[in-house]
Design a protein around this motif. Structure first.
Motif, PDB file in Angstrom:
ATOM      1  N   ILE A  58       2.288   9.656  -7.966  1.00 42.35           N
ATOM      2  CA  ILE A  58       2.140   9.409  -6.529  1.00 42.35           C
ATOM      3  C   ILE A  58       2.495   7.961  -6.202  1.00 42.35           C
ATOM      4  O   ILE A  58       3.183   7.663  -5.216  1.00 42.35           O
ATOM      5  CB  ILE A  58       0.709   9.736  -6.060  1.00 42.35           C
ATOM      6  N   ALA A  59       2.018   7.033  -7.056  1.00 43.54           N
ATOM      7  CA  ALA A  59       2.315   5.617  -6.825  1.00 43.54           C
ATOM      8  C   ALA A  59       3.814   5.351  -6.915  1.00 43.54           C
ATOM      9  O   ALA A  59       4.385   4.637  -6.074  1.00 43.54           O
ATOM     10  CB  ALA A  59       1.558   4.756  -7.835  1.00 43.54           C
ATOM     11  N   LEU A  60       4.474   5.925  -7.925  1.00 41.03           N
ATOM     12  CA  LEU A  60       5.913   5.712  -8.089  1.00 41.03           C
ATOM     13  C   LEU A  60       6.702   6.347  -6.948  1.00 41.03           C
ATOM     14  O   LEU A  60       7.622   5.722  -6.387  1.00 41.03           O
ATOM     15  CB  LEU A  60       6.377   6.295  -9.426  1.00 41.03           C
ATOM     16  N   ALA A  61       6.365   7.588  -6.606  1.00 42.77           N
ATOM     17  CA  ALA A  61       7.079   8.271  -5.532  1.00 42.77           C
ATOM     18  C   ALA A  61       6.929   7.523  -4.212  1.00 42.77           C
ATOM     19  O   ALA A  61       7.874   7.448  -3.417  1.00 42.77           O
ATOM     20  CB  ALA A  61       6.570   9.711  -5.394  1.00 42.77           C
ATOM     21  N   GLY A  62       5.737   6.953  -3.992  1.00 41.06           N
ATOM     22  CA  GLY A  62       5.500   6.209  -2.762  1.00 41.06           C
ATOM     23  C   GLY A  62       6.287   4.915  -2.677  1.00 41.06           C
ATOM     24  O   GLY A  62       6.385   4.312  -1.599  1.00 41.06           O
ATOM     25  N   ARG A  63       6.847   4.491  -3.812  1.00 38.18           N
ATOM     26  CA  ARG A  63       7.629   3.242  -3.831  1.00 38.18           C
ATOM     27  C   ARG A  63       9.096   3.509  -4.143  1.00 38.18           C
ATOM     28  O   ARG A  63       9.802   2.647  -4.653  1.00 38.18           O
ATOM     29  CB  ARG A  63       6.996   2.251  -4.810  1.00 38.18           C
ATOM     30  N   GLY A  64       9.532   4.724  -3.826  1.00 40.67           N
ATOM     31  CA  GLY A  64      10.957   5.026  -3.843  1.00 40.67           C
ATOM     32  C   GLY A  64      11.528   5.563  -5.131  1.00 40.67           C
ATOM     33  O   GLY A  64      12.742   5.781  -5.228  1.00 40.67           O
ATOM     34  N   VAL A  65      10.702   5.800  -6.151  1.00 43.34           N
ATOM     35  CA  VAL A  65      11.196   6.349  -7.414  1.00 43.34           C
ATOM     36  C   VAL A  65      11.258   7.874  -7.307  1.00 43.34           C
ATOM     37  O   VAL A  65      10.326   8.499  -6.785  1.00 43.34           O
ATOM     38  CB  VAL A  65      10.289   5.938  -8.588  1.00 43.34           C
ATOM     39  N   THR A  66      12.346   8.464  -7.766  1.00 40.57           N
ATOM     40  CA  THR A  66      12.448   9.924  -7.818  1.00 40.57           C
ATOM     41  C   THR A  66      11.682  10.411  -9.051  1.00 40.57           C
ATOM     42  O   THR A  66      12.060  10.109 -10.190  1.00 40.57           O
ATOM     43  CB  THR A  66      13.912  10.373  -7.911  1.00 40.57           C
ATOM     44  N   VAL A  67      10.606  11.146  -8.821  1.00 37.69           N
ATOM     45  CA  VAL A  67       9.710  11.546  -9.908  1.00 37.69           C
ATOM     46  C   VAL A  67       9.800  13.052 -10.127  1.00 37.69           C
ATOM     47  O   VAL A  67       9.670  13.844  -9.181  1.00 37.69           O
ATOM     48  CB  VAL A  67       8.246  11.163  -9.594  1.00 37.69           C
ATOM     49  N   HIS A  68      10.016  13.444 -11.370  1.00 40.35           N
ATOM     50  CA  HIS A  68      10.002  14.849 -11.768  1.00 40.35           C
ATOM     51  C   HIS A  68       8.705  15.122 -12.530  1.00 40.35           C
ATOM     52  O   HIS A  68       8.222  14.268 -13.278  1.00 40.35           O
ATOM     53  CB  HIS A  68      11.215  15.167 -12.643  1.00 40.35           C
ATOM     54  N   ALA A 100      -3.054   7.269  -5.174  1.00 44.55           N
ATOM     55  CA  ALA A 100      -1.990   6.291  -5.400  1.00 44.55           C
ATOM     56  C   ALA A 100      -2.527   4.928  -5.804  1.00 44.55           C
ATOM     57  O   ALA A 100      -1.833   4.148  -6.459  1.00 44.55           O
ATOM     58  CB  ALA A 100      -1.131   6.161  -4.137  1.00 44.55           C
ATOM     59  N   ASP A 101      -3.763   4.620  -5.414  1.00 44.73           N
ATOM     60  CA  ASP A 101      -4.310   3.285  -5.679  1.00 44.73           C
ATOM     61  C   ASP A 101      -5.236   3.251  -6.896  1.00 44.73           C
ATOM     62  O   ASP A 101      -5.975   2.295  -7.093  1.00 44.73           O
ATOM     63  CB  ASP A 101      -5.065   2.773  -4.452  1.00 44.73           C
ATOM     64  N   LEU A 102      -5.175   4.266  -7.746  1.00 40.43           N
ATOM     65  CA  LEU A 102      -6.096   4.353  -8.887  1.00 40.43           C
ATOM     66  C   LEU A 102      -5.986   3.137  -9.809  1.00 40.43           C
ATOM     67  O   LEU A 102      -6.987   2.697 -10.387  1.00 40.43           O
ATOM     68  CB  LEU A 102      -5.823   5.630  -9.687  1.00 40.43           C
ATOM     69  N   PHE A 103      -4.785   2.579  -9.933  1.00 37.89           N
ATOM     70  CA  PHE A 103      -4.556   1.518 -10.914  1.00 37.89           C
ATOM     71  C   PHE A 103      -4.539   0.121 -10.305  1.00 37.89           C
ATOM     72  O   PHE A 103      -4.406  -0.863 -11.029  1.00 37.89           O
ATOM     73  CB  PHE A 103      -3.225   1.758 -11.629  1.00 37.89           C
ATOM     74  N   GLU A 104      -4.650   0.029  -8.996  1.00 39.63           N
ATOM     75  CA  GLU A 104      -4.486  -1.264  -8.336  1.00 39.63           C
ATOM     76  C   GLU A 104      -5.508  -2.287  -8.822  1.00 39.63           C
ATOM     77  O   GLU A 104      -6.717  -2.054  -8.775  1.00 39.63           O
ATOM     78  CB  GLU A 104      -4.566  -1.114  -6.816  1.00 39.63           C
ATOM     79  N   GLY A 105      -4.997  -3.409  -9.330  1.00 34.18           N
ATOM     80  CA  GLY A 105      -5.854  -4.489  -9.797  1.00 34.18           C
ATOM     81  C   GLY A 105      -6.507  -4.253 -11.137  1.00 34.18           C
ATOM     82  O   GLY A 105      -7.257  -5.103 -11.623  1.00 34.18           O
ATOM     83  N   ARG A 106      -6.218  -3.109 -11.775  1.00 35.77           N
ATOM     84  CA  ARG A 106      -6.851  -2.775 -13.046  1.00 35.77           C
ATOM     85  C   ARG A 106      -5.952  -3.175 -14.218  1.00 35.77           C
ATOM     86  O   ARG A 106      -4.725  -3.161 -14.116  1.00 35.77           O
ATOM     87  CB  ARG A 106      -7.125  -1.259 -13.128  1.00 35.77           C
ATOM     88  N   PRO A 107      -6.528  -3.513 -15.377  1.00 35.95           N
ATOM     89  CA  PRO A 107      -5.699  -3.813 -16.550  1.00 35.95           C
ATOM     90  C   PRO A 107      -4.932  -2.570 -17.003  1.00 35.95           C
ATOM     91  O   PRO A 107      -5.454  -1.460 -16.957  1.00 35.95           O
ATOM     92  CB  PRO A 107      -6.720  -4.232 -17.613  1.00 35.95           C
ATOM     93  N   ALA A 128       3.892  -2.752 -12.587  1.00 39.94           N
ATOM     94  CA  ALA A 128       4.018  -3.467 -11.319  1.00 39.94           C
ATOM     95  C   ALA A 128       4.043  -2.503 -10.139  1.00 39.94           C
ATOM     96  O   ALA A 128       3.393  -2.742  -9.110  1.00 39.94           O
ATOM     97  CB  ALA A 128       5.275  -4.330 -11.333  1.00 39.94           C
ATOM     98  N   LEU A 129       4.773  -1.394 -10.271  1.00 41.55           N
ATOM     99  CA  LEU A 129       4.858  -0.419  -9.182  1.00 41.55           C
ATOM    100  C   LEU A 129       3.506   0.248  -8.920  1.00 41.55           C
ATOM    101  O   LEU A 129       3.215   0.658  -7.797  1.00 41.55           O
ATOM    102  CB  LEU A 129       5.917   0.637  -9.503  1.00 41.55           C
ATOM    103  N   CYS A 130       2.681   0.363  -9.961  1.00 47.12           N
ATOM    104  CA  CYS A 130       1.339   0.928  -9.802  1.00 47.12           C
ATOM    105  C   CYS A 130       0.315  -0.135  -9.413  1.00 47.12           C
ATOM    106  O   CYS A 130      -0.884   0.153  -9.326  1.00 47.12           O
ATOM    107  CB  CYS A 130       0.908   1.629 -11.098  1.00 47.12           C
TER     108      CYS A 130
END
Length: 362
Positions: free
Chosen positions: A18-28, A126-133, A155-157
């Motif tokens: 979800i995070a990648l798709a939301g930032r323009g990556v085509t995800v399969h 989409a924000d599960l990883f934000e700010g996390r190691p 970075a994208l996550c």
């Protein structure tokens, strides 16, 4: 990174997708259960259609026991330029891949240090990883391009990359993640057969300690089966402390004053060492721990009450550093604990009282 393939559409895989798709990556998306991949796609994680050719990065998000086999299958089929897994254990899968004789230049192990008590694609955000190691475990063989792809994923996550040795990672998570899960479950297990009158007395302390005991047992059996040795090592130390603490508490029951003093000393020792260990836990935004002062506010369980408190704090020019809520037993009310810088506590308390809030003083 323009394209990615996520294999395994549970909580972690779907959240990354979800995070990648939301930032323009085509995800399969691919999963052994096509319905889960379809669910993830419906949530905006990408498409469950197979890619037409190799993608930039394949992200393997399956249980630890299946990581090596899944990676081997993907690498043999040439599904991507780079391969990464997100399993919570790193040493075992790496050794399994080495035993299979695969070229590991295109592979890097990783572990996002984030999760929930719930699992499956419906729990993903989409924000599960934000700010996390997000731990990366490259080896001397890891290709620079693959490392860069992994860093781009992190970075994208919106996570924070941390580079570690695979076995050092496994020892670390045994201490800070896997053992706490078992200890939480053991404490919660004491409640299973407890009298209802005792359970009704549960407060914030028992809720804090047992929160992660609500996690999926099947998922944790898979994780612990992949890292049993380091977890057993940590638990051995905990068991030694438990034995000593039990002995000290028994001594406190003694009629002999010397034994009682010895018992008190033993209990104090474990409590003080607990203080010292807790002080090492990183604080806000991963910075050094900060001592905040608490302003406790009585609140009714009504819509908009929390928003009013935060708005009143904002009008007073006070930043809320952290917040906790204790719910009253048998009443539609509770206690909101607002953690603020010590210099701001008096200002906030006065402002809230002026606006009609009732404070609880210690």
């Amino acid at each position: 990174m323009r394209t990615a393939l996520v294999i395994g559409t549970g909580l972690i895989g779907t959240s990354a997708a979800i995070a990648l798709a939301g930032r323009g990556v085509t995800v399969h998306l691919r999963d052994h259960d096509p319905a889960r991949a379809s669910t993830a796609a419906a949530l905006g994680a990408g498409t469950d259609e197979a890619p037409e050719g190799p993608v930039d990065l394949a992200i393997v998000a399956v249980p630890p026991a299946h990581v090596a086999a899944t990676l081997a299958e993907a690498m043999t089929a040439g599904l991507a330029r780079g391969y990464l897994d997100v399993a919570s254990v790193k040493g075992g899968p790496k050794r399994e891949l080495e035993a299979l004789g695969l070229d590991l230049t295109a592979y890097i192990g990783s572990h996002p240090m984030s999760g929930k008590e719930r699992s499956g694609p419906l729990a993903a955000t989409a924000d599960l990883f934000e700010g996390r190691p997000w731990v990366l475990t490259p080896t001397r063989d890891t290709d620079t391009e693959v490392l860069n792809l992994a860093l781009e994923l992190v970075a994208l996550c919106r996570a924070v990359p941390v580079v570690m040795d695979a076995d050092a990672h496994d020892r670390a998570v045994a201490l800070v993640s896997h053992t706490p899960q078992l200890v939480s479950s053991m404490v919660a297990a004491r409640l299973e057969e407890a009298d209802e009158s005792a359970v009704r007395l549960c407060g914030q302390g028992i809720r804090d300690v047992t929160r992660i005991a609500a996690s999926d047992p099947r998922m944790w059996i898979e994780i612990l089966s992949a890292n049993p040795g380091p977890v057993a090592d940590v638990l051995s130390g905990v068991a030694a402390d438990l034995d000593e603490t039990v002995r000290a508490l028994r001594s406190l029951q003694s009629a002999d004053e010397s034994e009682r003093r010895d018992g008190a000393s033993g209990v104090e020792d474990v409590l003080r060492r607990g203080n010292a260990g807790r002080a090492r836990v990183p604080g806000k935004h991963g910075a050094a721990p900060t001592a905040y002062e608490t302003v406790a506010v009585l609140i009714s369980d009504q819509p908009g009450e929390l928003a009013r408190i935060f708005a009143d704090a904002g009008r007073a020019g006070v930043n809320i550093e952290d917040v906790r809520i204790e719910h009253a037993t048998g009443q539609q009310a509770g206690l909101v604990q607002l953690m603020v810088e010590p210099s701001a506590a008096a200002v906030l308390g006065a402002a809230l009282q002026e606006r009609g809030w009732a404070l609880r003083t210690s």
